[in-house]
Write an enzyme that holds these catalytic residues in place. Structure first.
Site, mmCIF file in Angstrom:
data_model
loop_
_atom_site.group_PDB
_atom_site.id
_atom_site.type_symbol
_atom_site.label_atom_id
_atom_site.label_comp_id
_atom_site.label_asym_id
_atom_site.label_seq_id
_atom_site.Cartn_x
_atom_site.Cartn_y
_atom_site.Cartn_z
ATOM 1 N N ASP A 67 0.817 -1.213 0.000
ATOM 2 C CA ASP A 67 0.000 0.000 0.000
ATOM 3 C C ASP A 67 0.849 1.261 0.000
ATOM 4 O O ASP A 67 2.002 1.252 0.444
ATOM 5 C CB ASP A 67 -0.889 0.039 1.252
ATOM 6 C CG ASP A 67 -2.031 -0.944 1.197
ATOM 7 O OD1 ASP A 67 -2.046 -1.800 0.300
ATOM 8 O OD2 ASP A 67 -2.912 -0.870 2.081
ATOM 9 N N HIS A 212 3.690 -2.089 3.172
ATOM 10 C CA HIS A 212 3.662 -0.727 2.633
ATOM 11 C C HIS A 212 4.972 -0.433 1.904
ATOM 12 O O HIS A 212 6.043 -0.578 2.501
ATOM 13 C CB HIS A 212 3.453 0.294 3.760
ATOM 14 C CG HIS A 212 2.147 0.140 4.467
ATOM 15 N ND1 HIS A 212 1.938 -0.809 5.454
ATOM 16 C CD2 HIS A 212 0.962 0.799 4.318
ATOM 17 C CE1 HIS A 212 0.678 -0.720 5.885
ATOM 18 N NE2 HIS A 212 0.073 0.243 5.211
#
Length: 262
Positions: A67, A212
């Site tokens: 992400d 992430h």
């Protein structure tokens, strides 16, 4: 309802039950997103929001997702680690970051990875009204389509902050709503070893792993993490190859996004 419409709705229901037995059936709204004349679209007839946080476990398949990118200096490091092992992942991108680093976003696509929608500004959508939520999702979708020439099939709410009654908004852009079930909380920067150990200990067939691609610790952890998961004989795949398309009906046209948030 015409016979043709009845057949389409029946096929959608049968395919949904057959192909997606793990789908979350708690959100079943087919109500309009807004009153007649408003800028938001109505939910496509015969479909319902598709929420998912894991997939089928056969074949020891797992989905590795990243992400918040694309982020120069981190995303590219992760891309090289994936390429060396011939592994494909899904990158849920923020619209503003795609605008800031479109060439890096295109590298992700060129490497065969899937791109997902992670909103325009990475805001907690559960705190906003429907108009703003639609804007965040639709503008991100438009930017990715314009800059990267791909159309995401999956949307991930920032922070996981997304109410079930907001599901039809994602459905209006034919986006499945993708959560996760393995989270090492790498955003806290707990250390490379902690990230690796958490993921390895919690991953099982069917897992969707959340990472992430904006943190250096994550980039450092990726190579040994991938190697450990490969030693455990997991098979990596993208969200769509993992789960199929979230909706069996293909949209006739891509709707126009609102110009300004409300």
């Amino acid at each position: 309802m015409t016979r043709r419409e009845w057949v389409k709705a029946t096929v959608a229901a049968v395919l949904g039950a057959t192909l997606f037995p793990w789908r979350d059936s708690l959100a079943r709204s087919t109500k309009p997103l807004a009153k007649k004349g408003a800028s938001l679209l109505e939910v496509p007839e015969g479909l319902e929001p598709f929420f998912v946080n894991s997939g089928p476990g056969y074949g020891r398949r797992i989905a590795l997702t990243f992400d918040d990118g694309p982020c120069p200096g981190v995303t590219d490091v992760i891309l090289r680690a994936l390429e060396r092992r011939n592994i494909q992942a899904t990158f849920f991108m923020i619209g503003r970051r795609v605008q800031a680093a479109p060439s890096l976003g295109r590298e992700v696509v060129a490497a065969g990875h899937e791109v997902g929608n992670h909103t325009l500004n990475h805001v907690p959508l559960s705190q906003y009204n429907s108009q703003r939520v639609y804007y965040e999702i639709a503008r991100c979708q438009d930017i990715i389509e314009d800059q990267l020439r791909v159309s995401p099939h999956w949307f991930r709410p920032p922070y996981g902050a997304f109410r079930r009654n907001q599901g039809p908004i994602a459905l209006s852009r034919y986006l499945g709503i993708a959560f996760w079930n393995v989270d090492p909380q790498d955003w806290r920067r707990p250390g490379v070893s902690k990230i690796i150990n958490t993921v390895v200990s919690k991953t099982e067939p069917g897992s969707i792993i959340l990472l992430h691609d904006i943190h250096e610790q994550t980039a450092e952890a990726v190579e040994p993490l991938l190697d450990e998961l490969m030693d455990l004989e997991f098979t990596f795949t993208t969200m769509t190859r993992f789960l199929g398309l979230p909706y069996p009906i293909i949209p006739r046209a891509i709707p126009v996004s609102p110009d300004v948030p409300i």
